[in-house]
Design a protein around this motif. Sequence first.
Motif, PDB file in Angstrom:
ATOM      1  N   VAL A 135       0.856  -1.186   0.000  1.00  0.00           N
ATOM      2  CA  VAL A 135       0.000   0.000   0.000  1.00  0.00           C
ATOM      3  C   VAL A 135       0.892   1.236   0.000  1.00  0.00           C
ATOM      4  O   VAL A 135       1.792   1.356   0.842  1.00  0.00           O
ATOM      5  CB  VAL A 135      -0.925   0.034   1.231  1.00  0.00           C
ATOM      6  N   PHE A 136       0.647   2.135  -0.948  1.00  0.00           N
ATOM      7  CA  PHE A 136       1.384   3.391  -1.040  1.00  0.00           C
ATOM      8  C   PHE A 136       0.445   4.528  -0.688  1.00  0.00           C
ATOM      9  O   PHE A 136      -0.567   4.731  -1.361  1.00  0.00           O
ATOM     10  CB  PHE A 136       1.952   3.577  -2.446  1.00  0.00           C
ATOM     11  N   VAL A 137       0.773   5.264   0.361  1.00  0.00           N
ATOM     12  CA  VAL A 137      -0.062   6.360   0.849  1.00  0.00           C
ATOM     13  C   VAL A 137       0.571   7.687   0.445  1.00  0.00           C
ATOM     14  O   VAL A 137       1.673   8.022   0.890  1.00  0.00           O
ATOM     15  CB  VAL A 137      -0.214   6.303   2.382  1.00  0.00           C
ATOM     16  N   ASP A 138      -0.128   8.436  -0.408  1.00  0.00           N
ATOM     17  CA  ASP A 138       0.395   9.725  -0.887  1.00  0.00           C
ATOM     18  C   ASP A 138      -0.785  10.635  -1.218  1.00  0.00           C
ATOM     19  O   ASP A 138      -0.998  11.011  -2.362  1.00  0.00           O
ATOM     20  CB  ASP A 138       1.278   9.506  -2.125  1.00  0.00           C
ATOM     21  N   ALA A 139      -1.542  10.981  -0.180  1.00  0.00           N
ATOM     22  CA  ALA A 139      -2.736  11.805  -0.383  1.00  0.00           C
ATOM     23  C   ALA A 139      -2.753  12.910   0.673  1.00  0.00           C
ATOM     24  O   ALA A 139      -1.699  13.310   1.163  1.00  0.00           O
ATOM     25  CB  ALA A 139      -3.987  10.926  -0.311  1.00  0.00           C
ATOM     26  N   ASP A 140      -3.929  13.415   1.000  1.00  0.00           N
ATOM     27  CA  ASP A 140      -4.030  14.486   1.992  1.00  0.00           C
ATOM     28  C   ASP A 140      -3.479  13.996   3.329  1.00  0.00           C
ATOM     29  O   ASP A 140      -3.896  12.977   3.854  1.00  0.00           O
ATOM     30  CB  ASP A 140      -5.479  14.956   2.130  1.00  0.00           C
ATOM     31  N   LYS A 141      -2.532  14.756   3.861  1.00  0.00           N
ATOM     32  CA  LYS A 141      -1.791  14.310   5.040  1.00  0.00           C
ATOM     33  C   LYS A 141      -2.657  14.288   6.292  1.00  0.00           C
ATOM     34  O   LYS A 141      -2.392  13.523   7.226  1.00  0.00           O
ATOM     35  CB  LYS A 141      -0.566  15.201   5.264  1.00  0.00           C
ATOM     36  N   GLU A 142      -3.692  15.138   6.318  1.00  0.00           N
ATOM     37  CA  GLU A 142      -4.542  15.213   7.501  1.00  0.00           C
ATOM     38  C   GLU A 142      -5.216  13.876   7.818  1.00  0.00           C
ATOM     39  O   GLU A 142      -5.564  13.613   8.975  1.00  0.00           O
ATOM     40  CB  GLU A 142      -5.605  16.299   7.321  1.00  0.00           C
ATOM     41  N   ASN A 143      -5.392  13.023   6.807  1.00  0.00           N
ATOM     42  CA  ASN A 143      -6.026  11.715   7.012  1.00  0.00           C
ATOM     43  C   ASN A 143      -5.022  10.561   7.050  1.00  0.00           C
ATOM     44  O   ASN A 143      -5.428   9.400   6.938  1.00  0.00           O
ATOM     45  CB  ASN A 143      -7.056  11.457   5.903  1.00  0.00           C
ATOM     46  N   ASN A 144      -3.747  10.862   7.223  1.00  0.00           N
ATOM     47  CA  ASN A 144      -2.732   9.806   7.159  1.00  0.00           C
ATOM     48  C   ASN A 144      -2.962   8.688   8.171  1.00  0.00           C
ATOM     49  O   ASN A 144      -2.758   7.513   7.851  1.00  0.00           O
ATOM     50  CB  ASN A 144      -1.333  10.395   7.355  1.00  0.00           C
ATOM     51  N   ILE A 145      -3.340   9.031   9.394  1.00  0.00           N
ATOM     52  CA  ILE A 145      -3.561   7.972  10.386  1.00  0.00           C
ATOM     53  C   ILE A 145      -4.671   7.041   9.909  1.00  0.00           C
ATOM     54  O   ILE A 145      -4.529   5.806   9.968  1.00  0.00           O
ATOM     55  CB  ILE A 145      -3.887   8.570  11.760  1.00  0.00           C
ATOM     56  N   ALA A 146      -5.750   7.605   9.416  1.00  0.00           N
ATOM     57  CA  ALA A 146      -6.847   6.777   8.912  1.00  0.00           C
ATOM     58  C   ALA A 146      -6.392   5.922   7.739  1.00  0.00           C
ATOM     59  O   ALA A 146      -6.772   4.746   7.624  1.00  0.00           O
ATOM     60  CB  ALA A 146      -8.026   7.649   8.511  1.00  0.00           C
ATOM     61  N   ILE A 152      -3.668  -1.354   7.065  1.00  0.00           N
ATOM     62  CA  ILE A 152      -3.570  -2.549   7.906  1.00  0.00           C
ATOM     63  C   ILE A 152      -4.804  -3.426   7.716  1.00  0.00           C
ATOM     64  O   ILE A 152      -4.703  -4.653   7.574  1.00  0.00           O
ATOM     65  CB  ILE A 152      -3.402  -2.149   9.382  1.00  0.00           C
ATOM     66  N   ALA A 153      -5.976  -2.800   7.689  1.00  0.00           N
ATOM     67  CA  ALA A 153      -7.222  -3.555   7.536  1.00  0.00           C
ATOM     68  C   ALA A 153      -7.303  -4.279   6.198  1.00  0.00           C
ATOM     69  O   ALA A 153      -7.870  -5.379   6.112  1.00  0.00           O
ATOM     70  CB  ALA A 153      -8.418  -2.614   7.692  1.00  0.00           C
ATOM     71  N   LEU A 154      -6.731  -3.672   5.158  1.00  0.00           N
ATOM     72  CA  LEU A 154      -6.789  -4.256   3.811  1.00  0.00           C
ATOM     73  C   LEU A 154      -5.537  -5.051   3.466  1.00  0.00           C
ATOM     74  O   LEU A 154      -5.391  -5.524   2.339  1.00  0.00           O
ATOM     75  CB  LEU A 154      -6.992  -3.138   2.779  1.00  0.00           C
ATOM     76  N   GLY A 155      -4.632  -5.177   4.428  1.00  0.00           N
ATOM     77  CA  GLY A 155      -3.400  -5.923   4.212  1.00  0.00           C
ATOM     78  C   GLY A 155      -3.455  -7.298   4.851  1.00  0.00           C
ATOM     79  O   GLY A 155      -4.511  -7.808   5.211  1.00  0.00           O
ATOM     80  N   ARG A 156      -2.271  -7.866   5.009  1.00  0.00           N
ATOM     81  CA  ARG A 156      -2.101  -9.188   5.600  1.00  0.00           C
ATOM     82  C   ARG A 156      -0.729  -9.193   6.250  1.00  0.00           C
ATOM     83  O   ARG A 156       0.062  -8.272   6.048  1.00  0.00           O
ATOM     84  CB  ARG A 156      -2.166 -10.253   4.498  1.00  0.00           C
ATOM     85  N   PRO A 157      -0.401 -10.211   7.038  1.00  0.00           N
ATOM     86  CA  PRO A 157       0.969 -10.286   7.539  1.00  0.00           C
ATOM     87  C   PRO A 157       1.973 -10.307   6.379  1.00  0.00           C
ATOM     88  O   PRO A 157       1.840 -11.099   5.455  1.00  0.00           O
ATOM     89  CB  PRO A 157       0.987 -11.617   8.313  1.00  0.00           C
ATOM     90  N   GLY A 158       2.911  -9.386   6.412  1.00  0.00           N
ATOM     91  CA  GLY A 158       3.888  -9.275   5.327  1.00  0.00           C
ATOM     92  C   GLY A 158       3.598  -8.158   4.350  1.00  0.00           C
ATOM     93  O   GLY A 158       4.469  -7.808   3.535  1.00  0.00           O
ATOM     94  N   THR A 159       2.395  -7.587   4.396  1.00  0.00           N
ATOM     95  CA  THR A 159       2.079  -6.457   3.523  1.00  0.00           C
ATOM     96  C   THR A 159       2.980  -5.278   3.853  1.00  0.00           C
ATOM     97  O   THR A 159       3.223  -4.959   5.018  1.00  0.00           O
ATOM     98  CB  THR A 159       0.602  -6.047   3.668  1.00  0.00           C
ATOM     99  N   VAL A 160       3.478  -4.619   2.809  1.00  0.00           N
ATOM    100  CA  VAL A 160       4.353  -3.455   2.950  1.00  0.00           C
ATOM    101  C   VAL A 160       3.518  -2.183   2.836  1.00  0.00           C
ATOM    102  O   VAL A 160       2.665  -2.078   1.948  1.00  0.00           O
ATOM    103  CB  VAL A 160       5.455  -3.466   1.868  1.00  0.00           C
ATOM    104  N   ILE A 161       3.759  -1.231   3.727  1.00  0.00           N
ATOM    105  CA  ILE A 161       3.104   0.076   3.675  1.00  0.00           C
ATOM    106  C   ILE A 161       4.175   1.137   3.474  1.00  0.00           C
ATOM    107  O   ILE A 161       5.160   1.173   4.216  1.00  0.00           O
ATOM    108  CB  ILE A 161       2.321   0.380   4.967  1.00  0.00           C
ATOM    109  N   VAL A 162       4.001   1.988   2.465  1.00  0.00           N
ATOM    110  CA  VAL A 162       4.921   3.096   2.200  1.00  0.00           C
ATOM    111  C   VAL A 162       4.128   4.387   2.298  1.00  0.00           C
ATOM    112  O   VAL A 162       3.094   4.533   1.636  1.00  0.00           O
ATOM    113  CB  VAL A 162       5.568   2.982   0.801  1.00  0.00           C
TER     114      VAL A 162
END
Length: 220
Positions: A135-146, A152-162
């Motif tokens: 999962v690559f997160v690059d959007a409005d920063k105010e919602n970064n925690i969400a 995490i909810a859409l991932g699995r063990p081993g999923t990479v988050i950037v």
Amino acid sequence: MTAPDWVSLDELFDRVLHTEDDALRAAREAGAAADMPAIEVSAQHAKLLALLVKIAGARRVLEIGTLAGYSTIALARAVGPNGAVVSLEHKPSHAEVARRNLEHAGVDAQAEVLVGAALDTLAQLQQRGEVFDLVFVDADKENNIAYVEWAIALGRPGTVIVVDNIARNGRVLDPKPADQQAQAVHDMLVMMGAHPRLDTAAIQTVGTKGWDGFAVAVIA
């Protein structure tokens, strides 16, 4: 080194490593022609994202924040013909430019652009039963925690988050009360460090995007 040196060194990397081809340059230029903000990832960052996809063996990738599709092209190329990228874009006009760029790059069969507020489309992806390897997160920063929580909810063990743009030119050190983006990034980093399912590193960078950086996490 000064800022012009950072830019020149990035240009050297792009040239000697043959990082940016005609399709990627065209995507960047199409974004500029559509008056989009020049906030897409650098050529080297896009290449790093592609390498992370390959290192992780990711076949299903979620991108939160499409813009003109520059990073989407890199991700779609990396997942290969049997993989898929789902990219979320709030503005319909941006999504249309991105779709044209994906088609021009020959990866439109691997990439789906969904239009709408990301917190709404993320819920739709969960309803579809989607699971992602990166999962690559690059959007409005105010919602970064969400966004990280959704990753995490859409991932699995081993999923990479950037997560992109974590330095904010150093403002994350001591966010001012009115600097909601820097405060949100700071709070997200605290959250990622405390989360029992995340193993996280944060990297500062300098280059064509100035003083910036990204976080990389793996879901336990």
